[in-house]
Write an enzyme that holds these catalytic residues in place. Sequence first.
Site, mmCIF file in Angstrom:
data_model
loop_
_atom_site.group_PDB
_atom_site.id
_atom_site.type_symbol
_atom_site.label_atom_id
_atom_site.label_comp_id
_atom_site.label_asym_id
_atom_site.label_seq_id
_atom_site.Cartn_x
_atom_site.Cartn_y
_atom_site.Cartn_z
ATOM 1 N N HIS A 165 9.183 -1.506 -0.243
ATOM 2 C CA HIS A 165 8.563 -0.080 -0.728
ATOM 3 C C HIS A 165 9.059 0.582 -1.690
ATOM 4 O O HIS A 165 9.596 1.927 -1.692
ATOM 5 C CB HIS A 165 8.198 0.785 0.313
ATOM 6 C CG HIS A 165 7.090 1.540 0.288
ATOM 7 N ND1 HIS A 165 6.032 1.646 1.115
ATOM 8 C CD2 HIS A 165 6.579 2.440 -1.006
ATOM 9 C CE1 HIS A 165 5.019 2.396 0.460
ATOM 10 N NE2 HIS A 165 5.262 3.024 -0.740
ATOM 11 N N ARG A 178 -0.666 -0.839 -0.412
ATOM 12 C CA ARG A 178 -0.519 -0.383 0.908
ATOM 13 C C ARG A 178 -0.744 -1.583 1.586
ATOM 14 O O ARG A 178 -1.396 -2.420 1.372
ATOM 15 C CB ARG A 178 -1.592 0.517 1.392
ATOM 16 C CG ARG A 178 -1.110 2.058 1.216
ATOM 17 C CD ARG A 178 -0.050 2.569 1.617
ATOM 18 N NE ARG A 178 0.361 4.043 1.137
ATOM 19 C CZ ARG A 178 0.980 4.408 0.064
ATOM 20 N NH1 ARG A 178 1.750 3.387 -0.617
ATOM 21 N NH2 ARG A 178 1.311 5.655 -0.179
ATOM 22 N N ASP A 201 5.463 -5.479 -1.829
ATOM 23 C CA ASP A 201 6.373 -4.031 -1.695
ATOM 24 C C ASP A 201 5.884 -3.256 -0.581
ATOM 25 O O ASP A 201 6.755 -2.284 -0.167
ATOM 26 C CB ASP A 201 6.183 -3.237 -3.089
ATOM 27 C CG ASP A 201 7.228 -2.408 -3.279
ATOM 28 O OD1 ASP A 201 8.635 -2.705 -3.018
ATOM 29 O OD2 ASP A 201 6.783 -1.267 -3.370
ATOM 30 N N GLU A 249 5.322 -1.533 8.200
ATOM 31 C CA GLU A 249 6.452 -1.273 7.572
ATOM 32 C C GLU A 249 7.149 -0.032 8.191
ATOM 33 O O GLU A 249 8.441 -0.036 8.090
ATOM 34 C CB GLU A 249 6.313 -1.260 6.181
ATOM 35 C CG GLU A 249 5.516 0.241 5.749
ATOM 36 C CD GLU A 249 5.557 0.452 3.991
ATOM 37 O OE1 GLU A 249 4.936 -0.517 3.326
ATOM 38 O OE2 GLU A 249 5.781 1.333 3.688
#
Length: 332
Positions: free
Chosen positions: A295, A234, A258, A263
């Site tokens: 993600h 996260r 990622d 985000e």
Amino acid sequence: MKITFFSSKPYDKDSFNKQNEKFGFELEYYETHLGPHIINAIENTEAVCVFVNDKVDAQVIESLAKKGVKVIALRCAGFNNVDLHAAKASELKVCRVPAYSPEAVAEHAVAMLLTLNRKIHKAYNRVREQNFSLNGLLGFDVYKKTVGVIGTGNIGRAFCKIMLGFGSEVIAYDVAANKELAALGVEFRSMEEIFKHSDIISLHCPLNDQTKHIINSTSIPSMKKGVMLINTSRGGLIDTKAVIDALKSKQIGYLGIDVYEQEEELFFRDLSTNIIEDDTIQRLMSFPNVLVTAHQAFFTTEALQQIAEVSLNNIKMLMEGKKLDNIAAQLA
Ligand code: NAD
């Protein structure tokens, strides 16, 4: 019985429609995220199905309860975006998919590690322009390097096993040491020791009050100079500003993310014709030794199938009043 989906994409529809042949629910899909702007459109729905960036706060939960919604089904593992106390107060059940394909996320973390190390992202572009030179593409052997893993649950465990296969020295920190991994040769150490000894650090713990910004301006200087940092967990685990300073000073040698703290304004959308106002992500993407994916670590055929099947089964079980293991932890 109707289930309403938020933040849904074409691939969600494909996988859920296919798995729903076994369940026979009525499925309604919205591309927009769940929020106050869409509550009025929710009618005759017993369950909402949400994803990582749907902010399911107390206000939204109260409105859902008034609309007769009984279940909030997360089609992901993390549940930091749901106010579990508000859900309990409104008697809404919250379920999730705790382990759909831990290997998918672990394999993506390894893909980031190898891409950054061997500069595959640079080589791909270079060769396409008929530049066959190797200058600037030098990597290092992962074999015998020390790989530090923070969080050895489903994903961290899969990641450790892959790195043991590379012949790396794998050290790990978790609030609860994993006996299976210890027997395989993973050494459990303190978080401070992971920072101090690792050539590569990969984050696989959940985001909570204890883990927010564990990578910060105090912990980064205790790491090896030039350390590689991988985060597929996260965004909030990392203080992005501190990481940018450390990339500038070369204390961090490689960064693969990622997930990103801000985000929800960016990921899962095509913004290729937009002006991006977030200067932090733009700065991050300007470094040659930073790799950002949006993600996508979970994004494999096998994982999508599992997510759809487990989510629909969770909802079925909860609506039938049956006991379920997949309810979000704090409510168990
Ligand atoms: P998990 O619950 O199986 O494992 C989490 C582990 O972290 C547990 O072993 C737990 O003991 C440990 N932990 C908890 N608090 C800790 C702390 N303070 N310090 C160190 N370890 C701690 O979860 P998982 O399935 O392995 O997933 C890990 C995280 O990966 C999720 O929380 C989610 O945020 C993220 N995730 C990302 C993607 C993606 O596509 N990028 C997909 C799935 C999950």
